[in-house]
Design a protein around this motif. Structure first.
Motif, PDB file in Angstrom:
ATOM      1  N   SER A  16       0.788  -1.169  -0.014  1.00 18.33           N
ATOM      2  CA  SER A  16      -0.019  -0.005  -0.160  1.00 18.33           C
ATOM      3  C   SER A  16       0.933   1.228   0.031  1.00 18.33           C
ATOM      4  O   SER A  16       0.526   2.352  -0.670  1.00 18.33           O
ATOM      5  N   GLU A  17       1.904   1.070   0.716  1.00 21.37           N
ATOM      6  CA  GLU A  17       2.871   2.263   0.852  1.00 21.37           C
ATOM      7  C   GLU A  17       3.615   2.593  -0.627  1.00 21.37           C
ATOM      8  O   GLU A  17       3.526   3.699  -1.120  1.00 21.37           O
ATOM      9  N   LEU A  66      -4.426  -4.356   2.496  1.00 20.25           N
ATOM     10  CA  LEU A  66      -5.362  -4.806   1.532  1.00 20.25           C
ATOM     11  C   LEU A  66      -5.470  -6.260   1.356  1.00 20.25           C
ATOM     12  O   LEU A  66      -6.408  -6.863   0.666  1.00 20.25           O
ATOM     13  N   GLN A  67      -4.857  -6.922   2.199  1.00 18.33           N
ATOM     14  CA  GLN A  67      -4.995  -8.466   1.967  1.00 18.33           C
ATOM     15  C   GLN A  67      -6.382  -9.087   2.024  1.00 18.33           C
ATOM     16  O   GLN A  67      -6.690  -9.570   1.281  1.00 18.33           O
ATOM     17  N   SER A  68      -6.927  -8.723   3.044  1.00 23.62           N
ATOM     18  CA  SER A  68      -8.167  -9.137   3.335  1.00 23.62           C
ATOM     19  C   SER A  68      -9.353  -8.691   2.458  1.00 23.62           C
ATOM     20  O   SER A  68     -10.362  -9.215   2.436  1.00 23.62           O
ATOM     21  N   ARG A  69      -9.053  -7.862   1.717  1.00 19.56           N
ATOM     22  CA  ARG A  69      -9.937  -7.065   0.771  1.00 19.56           C
ATOM     23  C   ARG A  69      -9.652  -7.347  -0.839  1.00 19.56           C
ATOM     24  O   ARG A  69     -10.435  -6.893  -1.601  1.00 19.56           O
ATOM     25  N   ILE A  70      -8.935  -8.315  -0.943  1.00 19.24           N
ATOM     26  CA  ILE A  70      -8.273  -8.566  -2.194  1.00 19.24           C
ATOM     27  C   ILE A  70      -9.402  -9.128  -3.105  1.00 19.24           C
ATOM     28  O   ILE A  70      -9.269  -8.640  -4.543  1.00 19.24           O
ATOM     29  N   ASP A  71     -10.449  -9.967  -2.548  1.00 21.74           N
ATOM     30  CA  ASP A  71     -11.310 -10.672  -3.436  1.00 21.74           C
ATOM     31  C   ASP A  71     -12.335  -9.265  -4.070  1.00 21.74           C
ATOM     32  O   ASP A  71     -12.784  -9.489  -5.357  1.00 21.74           O
ATOM     33  N   GLY A  72     -12.677  -8.608  -3.093  1.00 24.24           N
ATOM     34  CA  GLY A  72     -13.501  -7.574  -3.800  1.00 24.24           C
ATOM     35  C   GLY A  72     -12.737  -6.540  -4.697  1.00 24.24           C
ATOM     36  O   GLY A  72     -13.581  -6.293  -5.822  1.00 24.24           O
ATOM     37  N   ILE A  73     -11.472  -6.259  -4.419  1.00 21.05           N
ATOM     38  CA  ILE A  73     -10.783  -5.523  -5.243  1.00 21.05           C
ATOM     39  C   ILE A  73     -10.784  -6.080  -6.585  1.00 21.05           C
ATOM     40  O   ILE A  73     -10.913  -5.443  -7.642  1.00 21.05           O
ATOM     41  N   LEU A 116      -6.615   2.186  -4.343  1.00 14.29           N
ATOM     42  CA  LEU A 116      -6.803   3.502  -3.635  1.00 14.29           C
ATOM     43  C   LEU A 116      -8.044   3.868  -3.050  1.00 14.29           C
ATOM     44  O   LEU A 116      -8.221   4.185  -2.017  1.00 14.29           O
ATOM     45  N   GLN A 117      -9.253   3.272  -3.622  1.00 11.86           N
ATOM     46  CA  GLN A 117     -10.567   3.727  -3.028  1.00 11.86           C
ATOM     47  C   GLN A 117     -10.556   3.088  -1.617  1.00 11.86           C
ATOM     48  O   GLN A 117     -11.031   3.292  -0.824  1.00 11.86           O
ATOM     49  N   GLU A 118     -10.015   1.629  -1.426  1.00 12.28           N
ATOM     50  CA  GLU A 118      -9.937   0.911  -0.349  1.00 12.28           C
ATOM     51  C   GLU A 118      -9.244   1.699   0.654  1.00 12.28           C
ATOM     52  O   GLU A 118      -9.585   1.593   1.812  1.00 12.28           O
ATOM     53  N   ILE A 119      -7.823   2.093   0.187  1.00 11.14           N
ATOM     54  CA  ILE A 119      -6.972   2.631   1.172  1.00 11.14           C
ATOM     55  C   ILE A 119      -7.602   4.055   1.869  1.00 11.14           C
ATOM     56  O   ILE A 119      -7.181   4.090   3.138  1.00 11.14           O
ATOM     57  N   HIS A 120      -8.172   4.639   0.968  1.00  8.14           N
ATOM     58  CA  HIS A 120      -8.735   6.004   1.711  1.00  8.14           C
ATOM     59  C   HIS A 120     -10.186   5.572   1.988  1.00  8.14           C
ATOM     60  O   HIS A 120     -10.670   6.908   2.112  1.00  8.14           O
TER      61      HIS A 120
END
Ligand SMILES: *Cc1c(COP(=O)(O)O)cnc(C)c1O
Length: 425
Positions: A16-17, A66-73, A116-120
């Motif tokens: 993410s960084e 972001l790891q846990s959100r990778i399916d949705g991304i 980026l949507q997920e991070i922010h």
């Protein structure tokens, strides 16, 4: 998983960084500390490209927010088809142009936007994506961020130096997308973006985000279609060769990353236009970036490919590189001939970029070689002024592009200095 700079002078960061930084602070490019080794069995039974994407990318995000959100991304980012069409029993074409702007950059741009949507997600501040484009990148970034909340996109492109359809793809969005025609060339646009990122006043006022092509968030998702295509075409793990139309080498490095992760990929052939820094390097072992020359395949007009640092990080010696990689430079004359022959020889209409790969495949592969995949990077309708005279008929425009071409366009002019830009953003 940590990410290191190719120049080795910057601290290691998370995915993410790295994605938010774009370039590392020492001027290098971010690369993963290691390449996860996948077993092919892990991919058995996965149905679509977005499932393959999530399975492939997850280990690159170990320990990342972001790891846990990778399916949705992945299900939101990989939302257009990536077909693999057979030309003959050995040769297939990987069509990467079914996204909103009809070129492969849609894949990387939409993954970056979803990350980026997920991070922010919980940050209500307005973000500004600032991007310079010579034509194709800006449209893909605009399409990826169009209508997304809490983010605006500012595109700078050189006035009069992009094609009419490219300009429409930059200026037809409205809403949170603004396009500026800069009185200068692409280098002026890039310089303005760099200066804006260094301006302390602007930094205080705005949360600026970079989306240029060296971003790890654009490169990594591109490996996914090599994973999927190699799994589909390989029999019993036999390697499949790929031919990649190349400019900045982002697409080609993604193929080599997929290979390094253990997928059945054989040789990767880098097809270039008359900009021949890469084939010259393979031939001589000396890295000599050249001034850029203009060609029919203009999205590959690059004399000093930025991802060369990533290629050299992967293959520190020329000898190692030559084991896996070939390269060939294709002239405008040959590009024209290959486009003209396309309908008769293959029943296909090639874009000028894809034509370089078709020629490389014809030239380099013999009957005794195994399966090979030609990578088609853009739809020919994007380059109709080049393609139509060569084939003697109109090229049908894909629906998404036709939709965009009908919309009203909005642009402003900008003089090529920072103070002019600061007045607008
Ligand atoms: C950007 C682009 C390329 C070159 O891709 P790189 O990743 O820069 O090597 C090739 N073809 C098309 C149509 C492009 O838009």
């Amino acid at each position: 998983m940590r990410y290191f700079s190719t120049r080795g002078q910057a601290p290691a960061v998370t995915f993410s960084e790295a994605l938010q930084a774009g370039l590392a602070p020492d001027g290098g490019l971010y690369v993963p500390e290691k390449f996860p080794r996948h077993t092919l069995q892990e991919f058995h039974g996965l149905s679509g490209i977005s499932e393959i994407a999530a399975r492939f990318i997850a280990p690159f995000l170990t320990g990342d927010e972001l790891q846990s959100r990778i399916d949705g991304i992945c299900s939101r980012a990989f939302r257009f088809p990536i077909p693999l069409k057979d030309l003959d029993p050995k040769t297939s074409v990987l069509e990467l142009f079914h996204g909103p702007t009809a070129a492969f950059k849609d894949v990387g741009a939409s993954f970056l936007a979803e990350c980026l949507q997920e991070i922010h997600k919980n940050d209500s501040r307005m973000k500004t994506v600032l991007v310079a484009t010579s034509g194709d990148t800006g449209g893909a970034v605009a399409a990826a961020f169009h209508g997304k909340p809490q983010v605006e996109v500012v595109i700078l492109y050189p006035r009069g130096k992009v094609s009419a359809r490219q300009e429409q793809q930059l200026t037809a969005w409205g809403a949170n997308i603004r396009a500026f025609a800069v009185a200068g060339d692409f280098d002026d646009c890039q310089r303005l973006v760099k200066e804006a990122f260094l301006d302390p006043g602007l930094q205080k006022r705005k949360k600026l985000i970079s989306a240029n092509s060296i971003n790890i968030g654009r490169l990594l998702p591109q490996a996914v279609y090599y994973v999927a295509a190699s799994l589909k075409k390989s029999r019993d793990g036999a390697p499949v060769d790929f031919v990649v139309p190349s400019g900045n080498l982002g697409n080609a490095v993604a193929a080599l990353w997929a290979k390094r992760c253990g997928f059945p990929i054989g040789r990767v052939v880098l097809a270039t236009n008359a900009n021949r820094s890469i084939p010259d390097y393979l031939a001589s072992g000396e890295w000599k970036p050249q001034p850029t020359v203009a060609t029919l395949a203009n999205a590959m007009d690059v004399g000093n490919p930025s991802n060369m640092e990533r290629l050299r990080a992967l293959y520190p010696t020329r000898e190692a590189l030559l084991k896996d990689v070939d390269s060939i430079s294709v002239s405008d004359e040959t590009i024209s001939r290959i486009i003209g022959e396309g309908p008769v020889r293959y029943g296909e209409v090639w874009c000028p970029h894809t034509a370089t790969a078709v020629h490389a495949a014809e030239k380099l592969f013999t009957q005794s070689d195994g399966k090979r995949v030609i990578v088609a990077t853009a739809h020919p309708a994007k380059f109709e002024t080049i393609v139509e005279p060569k084939i003697g008929r109109a090229v049908e425009v894909p629906a998404a592009l036709a939709e965009l071409l009908k919309r009203p366009s909005q642009k402003s002019e900008l003089s090529p200095d920072l103070s002019a830009l600061l007045e607008k953003i």
